[in-house]
Design a protein around this motif. Sequence first.
Motif, PDB file in Angstrom:
ATOM      1  N   ASP A 169      25.412  30.734  99.010  1.00  0.00           N
ATOM      2  CA  ASP A 169      26.711  30.074  99.081  1.00  0.00           C
ATOM      3  C   ASP A 169      27.139  29.882 100.535  1.00  0.00           C
ATOM      4  O   ASP A 169      26.807  30.690 101.409  1.00  0.00           O
ATOM      5  CB  ASP A 169      27.747  30.938  98.346  1.00  0.00           C
ATOM      6  CG  ASP A 169      28.996  30.167  97.983  1.00  0.00           C
ATOM      7  OD1 ASP A 169      28.950  28.927  97.999  1.00  0.00           O
ATOM      8  OD2 ASP A 169      30.012  30.808  97.666  1.00  0.00           O
ATOM      9  N   HIS A 170      27.894  28.791 100.793  1.00  0.00           N
ATOM     10  CA  HIS A 170      28.467  28.553 102.115  1.00  0.00           C
ATOM     11  C   HIS A 170      29.972  28.786 102.084  1.00  0.00           C
ATOM     12  O   HIS A 170      30.619  28.601 101.052  1.00  0.00           O
ATOM     13  CB  HIS A 170      28.175  27.122 102.584  1.00  0.00           C
ATOM     14  CG  HIS A 170      26.766  26.911 103.031  1.00  0.00           C
ATOM     15  ND1 HIS A 170      25.748  26.575 102.147  1.00  0.00           N
ATOM     16  CD2 HIS A 170      26.189  27.005 104.265  1.00  0.00           C
ATOM     17  CE1 HIS A 170      24.608  26.457 102.818  1.00  0.00           C
ATOM     18  NE2 HIS A 170      24.848  26.710 104.098  1.00  0.00           N
ATOM     19  N   HIS A 171      30.496  29.155 103.238  1.00  0.00           N
ATOM     20  CA  HIS A 171      31.936  29.380 103.370  1.00  0.00           C
ATOM     21  C   HIS A 171      32.367  28.834 104.724  1.00  0.00           C
ATOM     22  O   HIS A 171      31.607  28.880 105.700  1.00  0.00           O
ATOM     23  CB  HIS A 171      32.253  30.877 103.265  1.00  0.00           C
ATOM     24  CG  HIS A 171      33.717  31.178 103.297  1.00  0.00           C
ATOM     25  ND1 HIS A 171      34.554  30.894 102.252  1.00  0.00           N
ATOM     26  CD2 HIS A 171      34.495  31.735 104.277  1.00  0.00           C
ATOM     27  CE1 HIS A 171      35.784  31.262 102.560  1.00  0.00           C
ATOM     28  NE2 HIS A 171      35.772  31.777 103.783  1.00  0.00           N
ATOM     29  N   TRP A 209      26.731  38.112 105.872  1.00  0.00           N
ATOM     30  CA  TRP A 209      26.699  36.653 105.920  1.00  0.00           C
ATOM     31  C   TRP A 209      26.107  36.206 107.264  1.00  0.00           C
ATOM     32  O   TRP A 209      26.249  36.894 108.277  1.00  0.00           O
ATOM     33  CB  TRP A 209      28.108  36.072 105.776  1.00  0.00           C
ATOM     34  CG  TRP A 209      28.710  36.208 104.404  1.00  0.00           C
ATOM     35  CD1 TRP A 209      29.041  37.362 103.767  1.00  0.00           C
ATOM     36  CD2 TRP A 209      29.067  35.139 103.528  1.00  0.00           C
ATOM     37  NE1 TRP A 209      29.581  37.096 102.533  1.00  0.00           N
ATOM     38  CE2 TRP A 209      29.615  35.733 102.358  1.00  0.00           C
ATOM     39  CE3 TRP A 209      28.990  33.757 103.593  1.00  0.00           C
ATOM     40  CZ2 TRP A 209      30.071  34.981 101.286  1.00  0.00           C
ATOM     41  CZ3 TRP A 209      29.449  33.001 102.527  1.00  0.00           C
ATOM     42  CH2 TRP A 209      29.976  33.607 101.381  1.00  0.00           C
ATOM     43  N   ARG A 210      25.457  35.053 107.254  1.00  0.00           N
ATOM     44  CA  ARG A 210      24.890  34.498 108.485  1.00  0.00           C
ATOM     45  C   ARG A 210      25.859  33.485 109.095  1.00  0.00           C
ATOM     46  O   ARG A 210      26.315  32.563 108.409  1.00  0.00           O
ATOM     47  CB  ARG A 210      23.567  33.789 108.192  1.00  0.00           C
ATOM     48  CG  ARG A 210      22.461  34.710 107.710  1.00  0.00           C
ATOM     49  CD  ARG A 210      21.228  33.900 107.355  1.00  0.00           C
ATOM     50  NE  ARG A 210      20.201  34.718 106.723  1.00  0.00           N
ATOM     51  CZ  ARG A 210      19.152  34.235 106.069  1.00  0.00           C
ATOM     52  NH1 ARG A 210      18.985  32.923 105.966  1.00  0.00           N
ATOM     53  NH2 ARG A 210      18.265  35.048 105.511  1.00  0.00           N
ATOM     54  N   TYR A 211      26.136  33.649 110.355  1.00  0.00           N
ATOM     55  CA  TYR A 211      27.002  32.702 111.058  1.00  0.00           C
ATOM     56  C   TYR A 211      26.157  31.504 111.490  1.00  0.00           C
ATOM     57  O   TYR A 211      25.155  31.659 112.183  1.00  0.00           O
ATOM     58  CB  TYR A 211      27.647  33.384 112.264  1.00  0.00           C
ATOM     59  CG  TYR A 211      28.418  32.439 113.157  1.00  0.00           C
ATOM     60  CD1 TYR A 211      29.398  31.600 112.633  1.00  0.00           C
ATOM     61  CD2 TYR A 211      28.159  32.387 114.523  1.00  0.00           C
ATOM     62  CE1 TYR A 211      30.107  30.739 113.447  1.00  0.00           C
ATOM     63  CE2 TYR A 211      28.866  31.527 115.354  1.00  0.00           C
ATOM     64  CZ  TYR A 211      29.837  30.705 114.805  1.00  0.00           C
ATOM     65  OH  TYR A 211      30.534  29.838 115.616  1.00  0.00           O
ATOM     66  N   GLU A 212      26.550  30.292 111.071  1.00  0.00           N
ATOM     67  CA  GLU A 212      25.757  29.093 111.354  1.00  0.00           C
ATOM     68  C   GLU A 212      26.409  28.176 112.379  1.00  0.00           C
ATOM     69  O   GLU A 212      25.980  27.038 112.562  1.00  0.00           O
ATOM     70  CB  GLU A 212      25.498  28.320 110.052  1.00  0.00           C
ATOM     71  CG  GLU A 212      24.644  29.107 109.057  1.00  0.00           C
ATOM     72  CD  GLU A 212      24.215  28.295 107.846  1.00  0.00           C
ATOM     73  OE1 GLU A 212      23.189  28.649 107.234  1.00  0.00           O
ATOM     74  OE2 GLU A 212      24.900  27.301 107.510  1.00  0.00           O
ATOM     75  N   ASN A 218      25.753  32.895 102.840  1.00  0.00           N
ATOM     76  CA  ASN A 218      25.405  34.134 102.148  1.00  0.00           C
ATOM     77  C   ASN A 218      23.980  34.013 101.614  1.00  0.00           C
ATOM     78  O   ASN A 218      23.737  33.292 100.650  1.00  0.00           O
ATOM     79  CB  ASN A 218      26.384  34.383 100.992  1.00  0.00           C
ATOM     80  CG  ASN A 218      26.156  35.712 100.298  1.00  0.00           C
ATOM     81  OD1 ASN A 218      25.054  36.254 100.315  1.00  0.00           O
ATOM     82  ND2 ASN A 218      27.204  36.230  99.665  1.00  0.00           N
ATOM     83  N   PRO A 219      22.995  34.703 102.220  1.00  0.00           N
ATOM     84  CA  PRO A 219      21.594  34.556 101.798  1.00  0.00           C
ATOM     85  C   PRO A 219      21.310  35.139 100.418  1.00  0.00           C
ATOM     86  O   PRO A 219      20.297  34.809  99.803  1.00  0.00           O
ATOM     87  CB  PRO A 219      20.821  35.311 102.882  1.00  0.00           C
ATOM     88  CG  PRO A 219      21.793  36.324 103.397  1.00  0.00           C
ATOM     89  CD  PRO A 219      23.135  35.665 103.330  1.00  0.00           C
ATOM     90  N   ARG A 243      35.624  35.362 109.851  1.00  0.00           N
ATOM     91  CA  ARG A 243      34.235  35.085 110.257  1.00  0.00           C
ATOM     92  C   ARG A 243      33.504  36.374 110.594  1.00  0.00           C
ATOM     93  O   ARG A 243      32.388  36.629 110.109  1.00  0.00           O
ATOM     94  CB  ARG A 243      34.236  34.147 111.465  1.00  0.00           C
ATOM     95  CG  ARG A 243      32.864  33.846 112.040  1.00  0.00           C
ATOM     96  CD  ARG A 243      32.968  33.329 113.466  1.00  0.00           C
ATOM     97  NE  ARG A 243      33.509  34.355 114.362  1.00  0.00           N
ATOM     98  CZ  ARG A 243      33.844  34.136 115.641  1.00  0.00           C
ATOM     99  NH1 ARG A 243      33.728  32.925 116.162  1.00  0.00           N
ATOM    100  NH2 ARG A 243      34.313  35.135 116.387  1.00  0.00           N
ATOM    101  N   ASP A 244      34.131  37.220 111.425  1.00  0.00           N
ATOM    102  CA  ASP A 244      33.480  38.453 111.875  1.00  0.00           C
ATOM    103  C   ASP A 244      33.304  39.452 110.727  1.00  0.00           C
ATOM    104  O   ASP A 244      32.289  40.164 110.659  1.00  0.00           O
ATOM    105  CB  ASP A 244      34.292  39.082 113.007  1.00  0.00           C
ATOM    106  CG  ASP A 244      34.317  38.207 114.253  1.00  0.00           C
ATOM    107  OD1 ASP A 244      33.434  37.320 114.363  1.00  0.00           O
ATOM    108  OD2 ASP A 244      35.215  38.384 115.094  1.00  0.00           O
ATOM    109  N   SER A 245      34.273  39.510 109.815  1.00  0.00           N
ATOM    110  CA  SER A 245      34.163  40.417 108.664  1.00  0.00           C
ATOM    111  C   SER A 245      33.004  40.007 107.763  1.00  0.00           C
ATOM    112  O   SER A 245      32.256  40.857 107.262  1.00  0.00           O
ATOM    113  CB  SER A 245      35.471  40.417 107.864  1.00  0.00           C
ATOM    114  OG  SER A 245      36.526  40.958 108.633  1.00  0.00           O
TER     115      SER A 245
END
Length: 485
Positions: A412-414, A430-433, A407-408, A422-424
């Motif tokens: 925070d990371h999740h 949110w950025r997918y890493e 989350n930029p 993930r897609d929601s």
Amino acid sequence: MIKNKLYLSSLLLMGLLVSGNVSAEERTPEAGNTMQNEQQVEKQAQSDGLEQTAVQQKDNQAQAEIQDKVEQAKAAAKEKNAQIDSALMGGENESGSYYLPDGTEHSDLNKTDSSNETNLFDLELYSLPTVSAANANLPTKSFVDIASYNGNVSVADFQKMKSYGVKGVVVKLTEGTSYQNPYAPTQIANAKAAGLKVSAYHYSWFTSDESARAEANYFAAYANRIGLAKSTVMVNDIEAPGIVNQGNHTNDSASFADQLHRLGYGNVRHYASYGWLSNGLLNGNTLGNKNIWVAAYPYNLSADNYYTAYGAWQWSSLVTFPSVNGTFDVSADYTGIFQADTSEGSNPGTSPVGTDAMYRLYNPNSGEHFYTRDNNEKNNLTQAGWRYEGVAWNAPQNGNPVYRMYNPNAGDHHYTLNTSERDSLKKAGWRYEGISWYSGGGQLLYRLYNPNARTGTHHYTLNTNERDNLTQVGWRYEGVAWYGK
């Protein structure tokens, strides 16, 4: 003749009268001055009397102020002594009546001949129960701590402790800048051979930033010399009675930890008696309550775990293990940092074949925990100020993917197994890493959520004690996140 005499007498009398009148007239100014002088003297005396009264009043006021300051100083000294007594002795709280370690029990530099004396601490200590680890009605036996007075504890002794639930040992390495535990290398080797996680502690005497850093250097040098990894949990044991209220214990402890971080030891904790915390000698909020290993010994032990706001709780220094000589300090670990995974098939210190060690780090500024299998990422974060908290679990090298999101806005990371989640999150910004690791095995990783936090909102742990403690303080348990080995 008589007439002449009378005449002469009259003349003489008149002369005397005239002479007297002239003299009186001539002396009148002097007489006036004398009266004025007398009046001035009287006024001056009155003025002097008033001034003397004012001076006396000022003196009395000054004396009263001095006496007031003396009484305040006496009261402050009495309060300080009471604070020190409370910090060193004991009291009563939710755990019932408890006793605190006197602060000298772990010292090798403060030994005195007390053969002819029995002090209050001895009387308190002797009244505590010596308990057997075989007793089922005891708090959690997560780990023990040992020093030179325990001697060379054998592999068999450690294995016996392990059979009663012990998963780790904290070994004293150093004290001040002049003492090194000569038994430490053997104690560490035997504990590792028995499959226990090894941590280390330093008995502190520092009272300033400079002395704190000097002692940290001394501690780290010995740890490095005997081959302890930089990931080792390094403990600041601050309890010496001789340093109470000298310097700022919280700031000095932070300096000690900072110096260890600079030397590459990012996993630092602080040990103190509960009295140091409850009396404000050490600020747990500043150092991080979960970084505190607190000591308080209930007179009446039970299976209840107390002081769960802290990272660990030392609940007795008089625990015996069947067929093992001596008594031991035993503690409950609420974060899992002091204990190894000793489940069947595990190999503490190395990851099982076909798995990756999952490193756990903590950001003291944001409150976020971070998880990675990338050793370089772990080291970079440690150098940037994150605290390395050890291997959280072992992840299989293939299986169900665990996705990492960032989350930029919150920083925070999740992490999630769920592609829909993930897609929601991606749609929400949110950025997918990518795939962070894989799920698989028989170890459950629990997921918890903090509704009050902006960052570090989710936490993941293998440790059921940590899960339950977080739930008790308001975290929401969200079930099993994934599986590890």
